[in-house]
Structures are given as structure tokens and as C-alpha cells.
Design a protein around this motif. Sequence first.
Motif, short mmCIF file in Angstrom:
data_model
loop_
_atom_site.label_atom_id
_atom_site.label_comp_id
_atom_site.label_asym_id
_atom_site.label_seq_id
_atom_site.Cartn_x
_atom_site.Cartn_y
_atom_site.Cartn_z
N SER A 158 8.57 11.30 2.26
CA SER A 158 7.87 11.28 3.49
C SER A 158 8.97 11.32 4.70
O SER A 158 8.34 11.38 5.81
CB SER A 158 7.22 10.16 3.61
OG SER A 158 8.04 8.75 3.83
N ALA A 272 11.57 -0.80 3.15
CA ALA A 272 10.23 -0.82 3.84
C ALA A 272 10.87 -1.43 5.04
O ALA A 272 10.19 -1.19 6.27
CB ALA A 272 9.47 -1.94 3.00
N LEU A 276 10.09 -0.16 8.86
CA LEU A 276 9.19 -0.96 10.05
C LEU A 276 10.11 -0.92 11.22
O LEU A 276 9.49 -0.81 12.26
CB LEU A 276 8.93 -1.98 9.50
CG LEU A 276 7.85 -3.09 10.22
CD1 LEU A 276 6.83 -2.51 10.74
CD2 LEU A 276 7.82 -4.48 9.85
N TRP A 279 10.18 2.27 13.14
CA TRP A 279 8.73 2.23 13.87
C TRP A 279 8.76 1.65 15.18
O TRP A 279 8.36 2.06 16.39
CB TRP A 279 7.75 2.12 12.93
CG TRP A 279 6.44 2.07 13.69
CD1 TRP A 279 5.79 2.91 14.51
CD2 TRP A 279 5.43 1.01 13.98
NE1 TRP A 279 4.76 2.70 14.62
CE2 TRP A 279 4.46 1.23 14.80
CE3 TRP A 279 5.61 -0.29 13.55
CZ2 TRP A 279 3.32 0.67 15.05
CZ3 TRP A 279 4.53 -1.39 13.99
CH2 TRP A 279 3.37 -0.59 14.60
N ILE A 286 4.84 6.64 11.35
CA ILE A 286 4.78 6.09 10.24
C ILE A 286 3.36 6.78 9.57
O ILE A 286 2.32 6.69 10.13
CB ILE A 286 4.51 4.50 10.08
CG1 ILE A 286 5.43 3.95 10.37
CG2 ILE A 286 3.88 4.13 8.64
CD1 ILE A 286 5.33 2.24 10.55
N THR A 287 3.36 7.31 8.46
CA THR A 287 2.41 8.28 7.64
C THR A 287 1.87 7.40 6.48
O THR A 287 2.38 6.40 6.37
CB THR A 287 3.30 9.58 7.23
OG1 THR A 287 4.00 9.08 6.37
CG2 THR A 287 3.97 10.38 8.26
N TRP A 288 1.00 7.95 6.00
CA TRP A 288 0.24 7.37 5.12
C TRP A 288 1.07 7.32 3.70
O TRP A 288 1.06 6.35 2.80
CB TRP A 288 -1.02 8.04 4.83
CG TRP A 288 -1.07 9.32 3.99
CD1 TRP A 288 -1.21 10.71 4.70
CD2 TRP A 288 -0.70 9.65 2.67
NE1 TRP A 288 -0.74 11.75 3.79
CE2 TRP A 288 -0.66 11.20 2.49
CE3 TRP A 288 -0.58 9.03 1.74
CZ2 TRP A 288 -0.65 11.95 1.20
CZ3 TRP A 288 -0.62 9.59 0.01
CH2 TRP A 288 -0.24 11.11 0.26
N ILE A 290 4.51 6.88 3.77
CA ILE A 290 5.30 5.70 3.99
C ILE A 290 4.61 4.36 3.55
O ILE A 290 5.06 3.34 3.08
CB ILE A 290 5.71 5.54 5.34
CG1 ILE A 290 6.56 6.66 5.60
CG2 ILE A 290 6.41 4.22 5.74
CD1 ILE A 290 7.11 6.84 7.28
N LEU A 291 3.25 4.26 4.19
CA LEU A 291 2.54 3.09 3.71
C LEU A 291 2.20 2.94 2.39
O LEU A 291 2.39 1.93 1.59
CB LEU A 291 1.18 3.01 4.61
CG LEU A 291 1.33 2.83 6.11
CD1 LEU A 291 -0.23 3.21 6.71
CD2 LEU A 291 1.91 1.86 6.59
N LEU A 292 1.88 4.30 1.59
CA LEU A 292 1.59 3.79 0.06
C LEU A 292 3.12 3.62 -0.52
O LEU A 292 3.12 2.74 -1.52
CB LEU A 292 1.10 5.55 -0.30
CG LEU A 292 1.17 5.62 -1.84
CD1 LEU A 292 0.05 4.59 -2.26
CD2 LEU A 292 0.66 7.02 -2.19
N GLY A 294 5.69 2.04 0.42
CA GLY A 294 5.92 0.43 0.71
C GLY A 294 5.12 -0.52 -0.24
O GLY A 294 5.45 -1.60 -0.67
N ALA A 295 3.86 0.00 -0.17
CA ALA A 295 2.78 -0.84 -1.22
C ALA A 295 3.43 -0.54 -2.72
O ALA A 295 3.17 -1.79 -3.49
CB ALA A 295 1.40 -0.40 -1.02
#
Length: 313
Positions: A158, A272, A276, A279, A286-288, A290-292, A294-295
Motif C-alpha cells: 500500500s 502500524a 499512524l 498520518w 491512510i488507505t483501506w 493500510i487498515l487491513l 494493521g488488522a
Amino acid sequence: MAASAPAALPDAGARPASSAMIWTALAVVYVVWGSTYLGIRVVVDAEIPPMLGMATRFLTAALLLAAALSLKSGWRRLKITRREALGAATVGILLLAFGNGAVAIAEQTVPSGLAALLVAAIPLWLMLLRVGGGERPRGLTWLGVLIGFGGAALLALSGGNTSAKPLSVAVLVVGTICWATGSRFAPRLGLPRDPLVTALYEMVFGGTAMVLIGVVRGEPGRLHLDRIDGSGWLALGYLIVFGSLLAYSAYSYLLANAPISLIGTYAYVNPAVAVLLGWLILDEHITWQILLGGAVIIIGVALVVTAERRLRT
């Protein structure tokens, strides 16, 4: 408050480690070291030569820690044997001079977030070292490592195009191998029983090696104090107090008291944290993905923690 935080750790390794202390130290390493990638990038962008800058970081932190320990317990607390000095020198050179030094050199062209992502390979190297030593980690531990590494890969994908040079990336990879090697064999090298004294001497030997490496690289000729702006000095101060005094002392405590696979999970969380902070401070998008990513990293950490907890039980 941060400068005095290491003193809250046990005075010596002889005292049994509590779960609360282990998790507190791990939380410090998770959060603070995630922020140091940004700090290192600010330092090198401020035209502070990487090895000399990191040498200043660790040698200053060592001096402050020595003063704090001496005031609290007397100079006798700092006495170590020849074997303990050799062990501290080995770990300090591997972790700091070669490991952290490689990060500083690489971040001259490698963005801080990408550097944190590449360092996420440390748990994988640790696992390979364990297997090479004849150990057979639990399947759940393997699964957690692979999932965590997959999350780091998602974050990397990403990131888009970067200014990273292949040589800088190679230096960083070698640095992660050195860090993993030092972390793996640290408990076998006869280090001082007091984790704070261990951290002190590792910073002394590692910082001294950094000075020598910096001289060989010709960094003194590139050091111009009048060109360093305020942000560079502030970042260096942050690395000294938080990155070294607080987080490295916590890491030394973990090496003496926690399973290496549990310790290695910090390399999943640090990226992660780095993303953050990018940002929040640098206004990075932050894109989806990046969120995925991190999860997925958190899931990997949870699996490794679960496997190691069962193994200790």
C-alpha cells in the motif's frame, strides 16, 4: 517522567519477573520504538550523519543511565566481570552498531514507514535461527509469524513508489539479521543479571562501535553543527530519552525475562505505529489496505502470544 522510567524496572535480574512487568515493558517497546523510525528520519534529514548521530544517542543515554543508577544504588552496581563485558559488547555491536546503525544509514533514502515494514522480518529470522538450533516451535507460532509477516506485506504494497535505493534496502535487511542474531543468543552470553546494567554497557559498546564505523565512513567531515535545525536536535533528544533510556532498557529486561518469540512480536506492531504517526504528523494518507494490513498484524501477534503462553504453561 520518561527519563526516570527505567528505574522503575527491577533492580536486578534475580527478582522473578511478573506478567505485569513483562507486558508493561512490551507495551513500551511496541509504542516507543514504533515512533523512533520517524525520529531517526528527522535526524538524518537534519544533516546529522547517521552513525555519529546514533552514537551520540546511545552514548548520551548510557551516561545518563549510569548517573541515575549510581545515584540510586552506588557505583558498585555498575561493576561487571570480563565475561559479562564480552557478552554486552557482542550484543551491543550486533543490535546497536549493526542493527540500529543500519536503520539510520538506510533511512537516508528509505522512508521511515517502509523501514519499519522491512524490520518486521525480524521474527521470521528469529524463527529460522530457532529451527537451525534444533528447536521445533509450535505450529500456532509459525502460523502467527506468517500471518503477521503477511500483514506487513500488505502495508508495504500500500506504500506505492518510494525513494528507497536497493543498496539501502540491502543494508537494512542485513541489519535486521544482525538484530535477530543478537536477540536470539543474548540470554546465552553471560550478560549482567541486572537488565539496566546490561542495557548500559550494550549502549556503551554499541555506541563506541558506531563512532568507529562513522569515522571509517568519513562522517566527521560531513558534520556541520551550524546546519542542524531545531527539529534535528529535538528528534535526537527524543531518541536519547525515549528510544534509548526507556525503550532499550525495557527491551533488555524482556530479553532476560520473556520468550524470544513473544519479544519478537514488537516488529509487527512497530510498522502500524509508524504508519499512524506518519498520518498524524506528516499528514500521510491512510488507505483501506493500510487498515487491513494493521488488522492482520494484530491477529498475527495474538496467535504468537497465545502459542507462547501455552508453551510456558
